[in-house]
Scaffold this motif. Structure first.
Motif, PDB file in Angstrom:
ATOM      1  N   LEU A  68       1.223   9.357  -2.287  1.00  0.00           N
ATOM      2  CA  LEU A  68       1.337   9.875  -0.919  1.00  0.00           C
ATOM      3  C   LEU A  68       2.089   8.898  -0.028  1.00  0.00           C
ATOM      4  CD1 LEU A  68      -2.116  11.564  -0.169  1.00  0.00           C
ATOM      5  CD2 LEU A  68      -0.055  12.560  -1.150  1.00  0.00           C
ATOM      6  N   TRP A  69       1.869   7.616  -0.254  1.00  0.00           N
ATOM      7  CA  TRP A  69       2.476   6.598   0.590  1.00  0.00           C
ATOM      8  C   TRP A  69       3.946   6.357   0.241  1.00  0.00           C
ATOM      9  CZ3 TRP A  69       1.870   4.674   5.103  1.00  0.00           C
ATOM     10  CH2 TRP A  69       2.401   3.430   5.461  1.00  0.00           C
ATOM     11  N   ASP A  77       5.237  10.494   1.994  1.00  0.00           N
ATOM     12  CA  ASP A  77       5.575   9.823   3.250  1.00  0.00           C
ATOM     13  C   ASP A  77       6.382  10.697   4.215  1.00  0.00           C
ATOM     14  OD1 ASP A  77       5.785   7.761   5.146  1.00  0.00           O
ATOM     15  OD2 ASP A  77       7.600   6.953   4.221  1.00  0.00           O
ATOM     16  N   PRO A  78       5.821  11.819   4.654  1.00  0.00           N
ATOM     17  CA  PRO A  78       6.582  12.731   5.521  1.00  0.00           C
ATOM     18  C   PRO A  78       6.998  12.121   6.855  1.00  0.00           C
ATOM     19  CG  PRO A  78       4.266  13.353   5.463  1.00  0.00           C
ATOM     20  CD  PRO A  78       4.455  12.313   4.401  1.00  0.00           C
ATOM     21  N   ASP A 130       7.396   1.601   5.376  1.00  0.00           N
ATOM     22  CA  ASP A 130       7.858   0.215   5.449  1.00  0.00           C
ATOM     23  C   ASP A 130       7.501  -0.465   6.765  1.00  0.00           C
ATOM     24  OD1 ASP A 130       9.520   1.835   6.935  1.00  0.00           O
ATOM     25  OD2 ASP A 130      11.353   0.735   6.442  1.00  0.00           O
ATOM     26  N   ILE A 131       6.794   0.273   7.638  1.00  0.00           N
ATOM     27  CA  ILE A 131       6.508  -0.324   8.954  1.00  0.00           C
ATOM     28  C   ILE A 131       5.073  -0.142   9.420  1.00  0.00           C
ATOM     29  CG2 ILE A 131       8.887  -0.156   9.794  1.00  0.00           C
ATOM     30  CD1 ILE A 131       8.086   2.400  11.268  1.00  0.00           C
ATOM     31  N   ALA A 132       4.350   0.839   8.887  1.00  0.00           N
ATOM     32  CA  ALA A 132       3.038   1.193   9.436  1.00  0.00           C
ATOM     33  C   ALA A 132       1.907   0.749   8.514  1.00  0.00           C
ATOM     34  CB  ALA A 132       2.966   2.703   9.656  1.00  0.00           C
ATOM     35  N   PRO A 133       0.682   0.701   9.049  1.00  0.00           N
ATOM     36  CA  PRO A 133      -0.477   0.406   8.214  1.00  0.00           C
ATOM     37  C   PRO A 133      -0.619   1.427   7.096  1.00  0.00           C
ATOM     38  CG  PRO A 133      -1.043   0.228  10.528  1.00  0.00           C
ATOM     39  CD  PRO A 133       0.327   0.840  10.471  1.00  0.00           C
ATOM     40  N   ARG A 134      -1.120   0.999   5.964  1.00  0.00           N
ATOM     41  CA  ARG A 134      -1.158   1.832   4.760  1.00  0.00           C
ATOM     42  C   ARG A 134      -2.104   3.023   4.878  1.00  0.00           C
ATOM     43  NH1 ARG A 134      -0.117   0.846  -0.777  1.00  0.00           N
ATOM     44  NH2 ARG A 134      -0.636   2.758  -1.879  1.00  0.00           N
ATOM     45  N   ASP A 135      -2.992   3.036   5.834  1.00  0.00           N
ATOM     46  CA  ASP A 135      -4.020   4.078   5.888  1.00  0.00           C
ATOM     47  C   ASP A 135      -3.569   5.353   6.594  1.00  0.00           C
ATOM     48  OD1 ASP A 135      -3.908   3.115   8.443  1.00  0.00           O
ATOM     49  OD2 ASP A 135      -6.051   2.726   8.645  1.00  0.00           O
TER      50      ASP A 135
END
Length: 238
Positions: free
Chosen positions: A169-170, A174-175, A180-185
């Motif tokens: 999903l990540w 990744d819609p 590459d910039i945000a928290p993984r959650d």
């Protein structure tokens, strides 16, 4: 300073409480999930560690974790300049927890799992990456925070399935285009839904339609169903 992270890192009693609440059969999977958070950060990850994941994923092989612990320990002794050394210590604990869950004679120390939370966060601190620290924290607290998900996770391999869905999903779905910039959650709340579809043997079209609905209706992001089908196919290959 994040007080919760500091407490998890320094207070072994918190780690003990988290571990003791885990059913025996999912302890290896939980420990493996925590260890797996470092996959993208460890260069030249030794096979002595990576081979541990296939053992965790098969309950019939948990007995092999005793020998795997010995191999990890031997690697550490022969590579004293390995960094971060806490990563190898963490892998040793994961191997111990896995073998102990087998119920076979001559178990390792019963408190081995108590130190996983603290040592994992100490290992994360080596990389000085706040997103990694959050990744590790989320993995540590996954079972205790998500009450609904607790009922869905019944085996050690379920945690590894969770990890694979999370990664796909990540990195592949990744819609929002933020991996590459945000928290993984960011997409983690959607994992239980996809996990449930997999556990009930739904086909790629059902999974793709769910992903497309989450993307277009929940997030309001345009996209193609074809891309969601490709992601669903990858999920089904896990």
């Amino acid at each position: 300073m994040n007080t919760e992270l500091y407490e998890l890192k320094t207070n072994i009693k918190i780690g003990q409480e988290i571990f003791e609440k885990l059913p025996n059969d999912i302890r290896p999977g939980w420990a493996g999930l925590v260890l797996s958070r470092f996959d993208a950060f460890i260069k030249n990850n030794p096979s002595q560690v990576t081979d541990l994941f296939s053992i965790i994923g098969n309950k019939d092989r948990w007995k092999e974790a005793h020998q795997q612990f010995s191999q990890i320990r031997m690697f550490a002794l022969n590579n004293k300049d390995y960094e971060p050394d806490n990563y190898l210590r963490l892998a040793e604990l994961v191997a111990k927890v896995t073998y102990n869950a087998s119920g076979l004679p001559a178990p390792f120390d019963s408190d081995s799992g108590h130190y996983i939370a603290s040592l994992a966060l100490q290992t994360a601190a080596y990389f000085n990456d706040t997103r990694l620290e959050e990744e590790v924290r989320s993995a540590i607290l996954l079972f205790s925070i998500n009450k609904a998900f607790q009922k869905k996770i019944t085996t050690g391999s379920d945690f590894l399935l969770y990890k694979k869905i999370d990664d796909i999903l990540w990195y592949d779905w990744d819609p929002l285009g933020i991996n590459d910039i945000a928290p993984r959650d960011e997409y983690r709340n959607y994992i239980p839904e996809i996990f449930s579809l997999l556990k009930t043997n739904q086909d790629k079209h059902t999974i793709a339609n769910k992903l497309y609905k989450l993307q277009t209706e929940n997030m309001g992001i345009s996209g193609t169903l074809e891309n969601c089908v490709a992601v669903a196919e990858k999920i089904l290959r896990t």
